[in-house]
Design an enzyme around this catalytic site. Structure first.
Site, PDB file in Angstrom:
ATOM      1  N   ARG A  16       0.876  -1.190   0.000  1.00 31.42           N
ATOM      2  CA  ARG A  16       0.000   0.000   0.000  1.00 31.42           C
ATOM      3  C   ARG A  16       0.898   1.219   0.000  1.00 31.42           C
ATOM      4  NH1 ARG A  16      -5.311   1.787   1.506  1.00 31.42           N
ATOM      5  NH2 ARG A  16      -5.468   3.683   0.211  1.00 31.42           N
ATOM      6  N   GLY A  17       0.854   1.977  -1.103  1.00 27.16           N
ATOM      7  CA  GLY A  17       1.799   3.069  -1.307  1.00 27.16           C
ATOM      8  C   GLY A  17       1.820   4.097  -0.203  1.00 27.16           C
ATOM      9  N   ASP A  19       1.199   3.848   2.840  1.00 30.81           N
ATOM     10  CA  ASP A  19       1.722   3.342   4.124  1.00 30.81           C
ATOM     11  C   ASP A  19       3.238   3.231   4.131  1.00 30.81           C
ATOM     12  OD1 ASP A  19      -0.822   3.135   5.084  1.00 30.81           O
ATOM     13  OD2 ASP A  19      -0.914   0.945   5.098  1.00 30.81           O
ATOM     14  N   THR A  20       3.818   2.664   3.080  1.00 33.89           N
ATOM     15  CA  THR A  20       5.228   2.252   3.181  1.00 33.89           C
ATOM     16  C   THR A  20       6.114   2.663   2.000  1.00 33.89           C
ATOM     17  OG1 THR A  20       4.766   0.100   2.137  1.00 33.89           O
ATOM     18  CG2 THR A  20       4.571   0.219   4.540  1.00 33.89           C
ATOM     19  N   GLY A  49      -8.260   3.538 -10.877  1.00 34.26           N
ATOM     20  CA  GLY A  49      -9.485   2.769 -10.967  1.00 34.26           C
ATOM     21  C   GLY A  49      -9.517   1.612  -9.987  1.00 34.26           C
ATOM     22  N   GLU A  83      -4.665  -7.324  -6.485  1.00 34.78           N
ATOM     23  CA  GLU A  83      -3.261  -7.695  -6.722  1.00 34.78           C
ATOM     24  C   GLU A  83      -2.905  -8.945  -5.919  1.00 34.78           C
ATOM     25  OE1 GLU A  83      -0.190  -4.425  -7.309  1.00 34.78           O
ATOM     26  OE2 GLU A  83       0.335  -5.205  -5.331  1.00 34.78           O
TER      27      GLU A  83
END
Length: 604
Positions: A16-17, A19-20, A49, A83
């Site tokens: 998750r971009g 977050d980390t 999207g 994903e």
């Protein structure tokens, strides 16, 4: 899914971009890149999207290792959940998935508690009209959380990154293709045949033996098969040169440790003695679908050092054993499928030799005739074609001609050393049988030769089958044959016994035999002598020329007329071929041990 052996990326990072990206994931990405791992990290422009892009799906499917970084807000992203779904589908196809629980507890992910529970509840409201989507996400979260991975609370961040890199490094090492050959001519078709025998889709346990003489390409074929199928197993190991590495107990322990390390991906498990190692391998690997290749085995005990009785292998496991000795395969506890490697055909031999000698598929026109002569000499043996072709590269025609003549009398040492291994593994009786056949009996009836050798107390009824198992001889239409280079190897062994002709055990060359007989320089060392001329000839020998050869077993004369009467023949003769001999046999000759007497046109 991509081919299991062709990866665009070593590592794919799922995270998750917000977050980390600028913290742990960014540091991990940089560390992986610094260590030389080709790592995929999506840029924020790809995340648009609800559905993940085809480009990202392709990156997932073409990555060897998939690292999932679960963080506080991971499950709020439908993108991340989709994903994750793709990642776990790839895990079923053999790609390795490594979860990292970054500042979240694995149980929260598995049971969807805390932020993960809140996220799922939010999605249930949002997708209340899509009853399949959220249950699928629940299932993949539970499945992913059950995989072996890392919890960030157990390590300082730098140590966690080092641990991930260690596992990635080990995994990539096990997935790195083995070097097969510089010019793998003829390998592909033979490897496909082995693949068919393996039948990977079948869920049974199979052992396949690759059998053939030294230098025929057994190990090369096994490497090619390994490269093609290793990624279809939960673990794989290729143990090279088992015969050579089994001479010392410490070397066996090292091989056992290598097997465990390659399949489990950890070097922490230590083996301290062979017996314990056998049980450790069984206990740790019995639940895994594995591929194991044991290369160059010559004794059953060498297989047992790794597999015991072969009764613990998990369903779907495959074992490949390469050996020069078929008997090793037929004595296994589990019945193997056996493939005997055949020599290269004329076209394959020409292509391999040309690659080595000219770096082309065909020879240069001026060298064509000599090339064909060298190919005939090598007789389809890849080892010989490679060594000879490489040695001749860049040399003149005159040098080629000289080398060809030299090879007829002086075998290439590199080739001989490989072939000689099989001979050295024989007992004394089997060595004598092999040398007698190489020097005197190739092309003769098996039963004819067995009768003669049995009279020499060599026990050929067991010895000859052992030689066949070891690919040193073969029987075709009841006649004994051997590869030309194997025969040359045997004869070279005899020639190396002494620089003095009369002190060698066997004489088969016409000039050598004639010299010893005419000069009366024979000795008790000689057990067989063959005086065969290409054209009819007459010789005069001393009456007592055989007097010193008291251990002589075979006298073979062909196309040679002996002008003077012989006064002595050894009583220990088993075979006497003396056609057109115009005199009676010596009066003191007591042929009580004679098995075969061939004297057509004589005065008897």
């Amino acid at each position: 899914s991509s081919s299991p052996n062709e990866w665009d990326y070593d590592v794919f990072l799922s995270f998750r971009g917000e977050d980390t990206r600028n913290g742990f994931t960014g540091h991990l990405y940089q560390a992986l890149c610094d260590k030389g791992f080709n790592t995929f990290i999506d840029n924020e422009g790809l995340q648009r999207g609800e559905e993940i892009s085809a480009e990202l799906i392709k990156a997932i499917k073409s990555s060897m290792i998939l690292v999932i970084i679960f963080s506080q807000n991971y499950a709020f992203s439908t993108w991340c959940l989709e994903e994750l779904t793709e990642v776990l589908e790839c895990e079923k196809n053999g790609q390795r998935v490594l979860p990292v629980f970054y500042k979240v507890d694995p149980s929260e992910v598995r049971k969807q508690k805390g932020s993960f529970g809140l996220a799922i509840t939010t999605h249930e409201k949002k997708f209340e009209n899509n009853i399949e989507k959220v249950p699928r996400w629940r299932a993949v979260l539970k499945e992913a959380a059950s995989l072996s991975g890392w919890h960030s609370s157990s390590f300082p961040e730098y140590q966690l990154i080092q641990e991930i890199i260690r596992v990635v490094s080990s995994t990539k090492l096990n997935h790195t293709k083995l070097f097969v050959a510089q010019y793998p001519i003829g390998v592909d078709s033979r490897a496909k045949f082995i693949e068919n025998l393996l039948d990977i889709k079948s869920n049974d346990v199979r052992v396949v033996g690759i059998h053939g003489l030294g230098g025929i390409g057994k190990t090369t074929i096994a490497k090619a098969v390994y490269n093609r199928v290793a990624d279809l197993f939960e673990g794989s190991s290729f143990l090279m040169n088992v015969r050579q590495n089994s001479r010392k107990d410490c070397s066996i322990i090292e091989l056992q440790g290598q097997l465990l390390s390659e399949i489990l991906g950890s070097k922490e498990l230590k083996v301290h003695n062979t017996s314990r190692g056998i049980n450790v391998i069984k206990e740790r690997l019995s639940c895994k679908k594995i591929l194991l290749i044991l290369d160059d085995v010559d004794k059953l005990g060498q297989v047992e050092n790794f597999l015991g009785k072969c009764d613990w292998l998990a369903n779907g496991s495959r074992v490949i054993i390469t050996t020069r000795d078929r008997h090793v395969l037929t004595t296994l506890e589990i019945d193997p499928l056996i493939y005997e490697v055949v020599q290269l055909d004329r076209h394959e031999a020409l292509q391999l030799f040309s690659k080595c000698a000219f770096k082309k598929d065909k020879p240069e026109a001026d060298y064509l005739q000599l090339t064909n002569q060298f190919i005939s000499y090598a007789n389809g043996l890849p080892l010989a074609l490679q060594i000879i072709g490489s040695d001749l590269r860049g040399r003149s025609i005159r040098q080629w001609e000289s080398e060809l003549e030299k090879y007829k009398d002086i075998p290439n040492k590199k080739i001989q050393n490989i072939l000689k291994v099989s001979f050295e593994g024989l007992d004394k009786n089997e060595q004598d049988i092999f040398l007698d056949i190489a020097c005197f009996f190739q092309g003769l009836s098996k039963n004819y030769v067995v009768d003669i050798l049995a009279a020499c107390n060599l026990y050929p009824d067991s010895g000859i089958p052992n030689l066949i198992d070891k690919c040193l001889i073969r029987v075709e239409f009841d006649k004994l044959w051997m590869h030309d280079l194997i025969q040359q190897m045997g004869r070279e062994i005899v020639q190396q016994e002494s620089n003095v002709l009369g002190k060698r055990t066997r004489l088969w060359c016409y000039d050598d035999a004639l010299e010893v007989l005419k000069e009366n320089t024979g000795s008790a060392e000689i057990r067989g002598i063959m005086l065969c001329s290409h054209k009819p000839t007459t010789v005069t020998l001393a009456a007592n020329t055989f007097k010193r050869m008291r251990n002589l077993k075979f006298v073979i004369v062909h196309n040679v007329h002996i002008r003077k009467e012989l006064k002595y023949l050894p009583n220990g003769l088993r075979l006497l071929q003396l056609p057109n001999y115009p005199f009676p046999l010596p009066s003191n000759f007591c042929p009580q041990k004679l098995v075969t007497l061939e004297m057509p046109g004589s005065c008897i």
